[in-house]
Motif scaffolding. Structure first.
Motif, PDB file in Angstrom:
ATOM      1  N   ASP A  63      -0.331 -10.011  -0.122  1.00 26.14           N
ATOM      2  CA  ASP A  63      -0.396  -8.804   0.293  1.00 26.14           C
ATOM      3  C   ASP A  63      -1.184  -8.774   1.760  1.00 26.14           C
ATOM      4  OD1 ASP A  63       0.195  -7.343  -1.997  1.00 26.14           O
ATOM      5  OD2 ASP A  63      -1.561  -8.309  -3.016  1.00 26.14           O
ATOM      6  N   GLY A  64      -0.707  -8.371   2.839  1.00 27.79           N
ATOM      7  CA  GLY A  64      -1.164  -8.070   3.860  1.00 27.79           C
ATOM      8  C   GLY A  64      -0.844  -9.177   4.839  1.00 27.79           C
ATOM      9  N   SER A  68       3.317  -5.821   3.748  1.00 30.74           N
ATOM     10  CA  SER A  68       2.283  -4.659   4.015  1.00 30.74           C
ATOM     11  C   SER A  68       1.680  -4.602   2.511  1.00 30.74           C
ATOM     12  CB  SER A  68       2.717  -3.577   4.555  1.00 30.74           C
ATOM     13  OG  SER A  68       3.385  -3.660   5.919  1.00 30.74           O
ATOM     14  N   GLU A  69       0.270  -3.946   3.024  1.00 32.00           N
ATOM     15  CA  GLU A  69      -0.542  -3.618   1.801  1.00 32.00           C
ATOM     16  C   GLU A  69      -1.017  -2.296   1.947  1.00 32.00           C
ATOM     17  OE1 GLU A  69      -3.716  -6.513   1.865  1.00 32.00           O
ATOM     18  OE2 GLU A  69      -4.144  -6.135   3.884  1.00 32.00           O
ATOM     19  N   GLN A  70      -0.456  -1.335   2.832  1.00 30.05           N
ATOM     20  CA  GLN A  70      -1.258   0.051   2.873  1.00 30.05           C
ATOM     21  C   GLN A  70       0.084   1.044   2.394  1.00 30.05           C
ATOM     22  OE1 GLN A  70      -4.189   0.663   3.777  1.00 30.05           O
ATOM     23  NE2 GLN A  70      -4.763  -1.153   4.732  1.00 30.05           N
ATOM     24  N   TYR A  73      -2.429  -1.756  -2.550  1.00 26.59           N
ATOM     25  CA  TYR A  73      -1.702  -2.816  -2.608  1.00 26.59           C
ATOM     26  C   TYR A  73      -0.221  -2.261  -3.554  1.00 26.59           C
ATOM     27  CZ  TYR A  73      -6.107  -5.228  -1.658  1.00 26.59           C
ATOM     28  OH  TYR A  73      -7.022  -5.478  -0.887  1.00 26.59           O
ATOM     29  N   SER A 180      -1.987 -16.124  -3.969  1.00 30.37           N
ATOM     30  CA  SER A 180      -2.301 -14.305  -3.902  1.00 30.37           C
ATOM     31  C   SER A 180      -3.197 -14.003  -4.986  1.00 30.37           C
ATOM     32  CB  SER A 180      -0.886 -13.712  -3.715  1.00 30.37           C
ATOM     33  OG  SER A 180      -1.269 -12.331  -3.662  1.00 30.37           O
ATOM     34  N   GLY A 182      -2.497 -11.128  -6.270  1.00 30.20           N
ATOM     35  CA  GLY A 182      -1.547 -10.583  -7.130  1.00 30.20           C
ATOM     36  C   GLY A 182      -1.168 -11.201  -8.315  1.00 30.20           C
ATOM     37  N   GLY A 294      -7.637  -4.928   2.033  1.00 23.78           N
ATOM     38  CA  GLY A 294      -7.254  -6.026   2.866  1.00 23.78           C
ATOM     39  C   GLY A 294      -8.583  -6.100   4.141  1.00 23.78           C
TER      40      GLY A 294
END
Length: 328
Positions: A63-64, A68-70, A73, A180, A182, A294
């Protein structure tokens, strides 16, 4: 050799060289130079910094860092969508928090529930089913869900420069891993197709599981108990347990990656530690020290003080996503 053939060759050579050049979506700046110099140093046989292929371990946050993470997540957005989909089977969620807030879009109450509230939602949507069933649900969501800003599938919100970096490292004898925060099964549903990273090289947060025998049909049942939080100090622990070798290259983007970068830096020999710094508010998002998603604060300070590579997206990436047109 005819003059015409020679002229054609001279015209074609620069084009062929350009096509073969590594990291084409990276501008020829400090980060690209640091990467190529590091790879050159550790892969040149007989050189003082040479590292044998078996020890060329590269770890990446997801993530990031790889996508992307926006505005949140992506796995959390999946959990919210799953909550809505499963709500008819759980009438108690209409009155029980934080489920009620999530279903009604009550952001204030949801935010007040904090990480405990979020974990309740994740637990309710990620456990109590087999690994196969959860993978199928994640795959179905990824196949149809669209990012709220771009309208693209989430698996297209990956960073083209990082895809090129993964390919470049593997072409030079590196073994690439995802490490991660995640959830591991969620990431395994797309990591091989999107990143070229097979399931056994994906490390993430895990829930407890147990083997179930239902009239001879075996399955792995996911339990509502967090087994390992693969964030912060949890990352070096899982690297040690799963990989068994200290990485020589690590890339992250937030304070949650700091210990992984520190663990990589603490090894002997030449090392590479990198951070993706989200500085492009037009093509992607601009955020760091104050972000709730992030957050990059302590890791940014340490990167600057230790001389780690900090990739400035705005100034160093010609192209962010694969769906963007290539820069001539």
């Amino acid at each position: 050799m005819s003059a015409h053939w020679l002229l054609s060759l001279l015209v074609a050579l620069p084009l062929l060289a350009s096509a073969a050049a590594p990291l084409p979506s990276w501008k020829d700046g400090p980060s690209k130079q640091a990467i190529t110099q590091f790879v050159g140093a550790v892969t040149k046989d007989g050189a003082p910094d040479y590292v044998a292929p078996a020890e060329r371990i590269a770890v990446f946050d997801n993530d990031g860092t790889l996508w992307s993470e926006q505005p949140m997540y992506f796995q959390v957005l999946f959990a919210f969508d799953e909550l809505k989909r499963l709500a008819p089977e759980h009438p108690e969620w209409k009155t029980e928090q934080p489920f009620k807030a999530a279903l009604e879009g009550d952001q204030k109450t949801l935010a007040a529930s904090g990480m405990n509230g979020l974990m309740k939602i994740v637990g309710a949507t990620h456990t109590g089913i087999s690994t196969e069933e959860f993978s199928a649900r994640a795959e179905a969501w990824l196949a149809k869900a669209k990012h709220p800003k771009s309208g693209k599938p989430y698996t297209e919100m990956v960073f083209q420069p990082m895809l090129e970096l993964l390919d470049y490292l593997r072409a030079n004898g590196f073994k690439t891993y995802i490490v991660s925060g995640g959830e591991v099964v969620f990431m395994r549903t797309f990591a091989e197709e999107v990143y070229g990273i097979p399931p056994e090289q994906v490390i993430g947060t895990t829930f407890a599981t147990e083997l179930k025998d239902n009239d001879g049909k075996l399955s792995i049942l996911r339990q509502p108990k967090l087994l390992h939080n693969d964030d912060g100090p949890g990352k070096p622990v899982s690297i040690d347990q799963v990989i068994g070798r200290r990485p020589i290259l690590a890339f992250g983007n937030s304070d949650g990656d700091l210990q992984m970068l520190q663990w990589t830096a603490a090894g002997d020999g030449k090392r590479f530690m990198g951070l993706v710094h989200h500085t492009d508010g037009q093509r992607e998002w601009a955020y760091d020290r104050e972000s709730k998603v992030g957050k990059l604060d302590k890791a940014l300070d340490e990167a600057k003080s230790k001389g780690w590579t900090v990739v400035d997206i705005a100034s160093e990436w010609q192209r962010i996503y694969p769906f963007e047109p290539k820069t001539p």
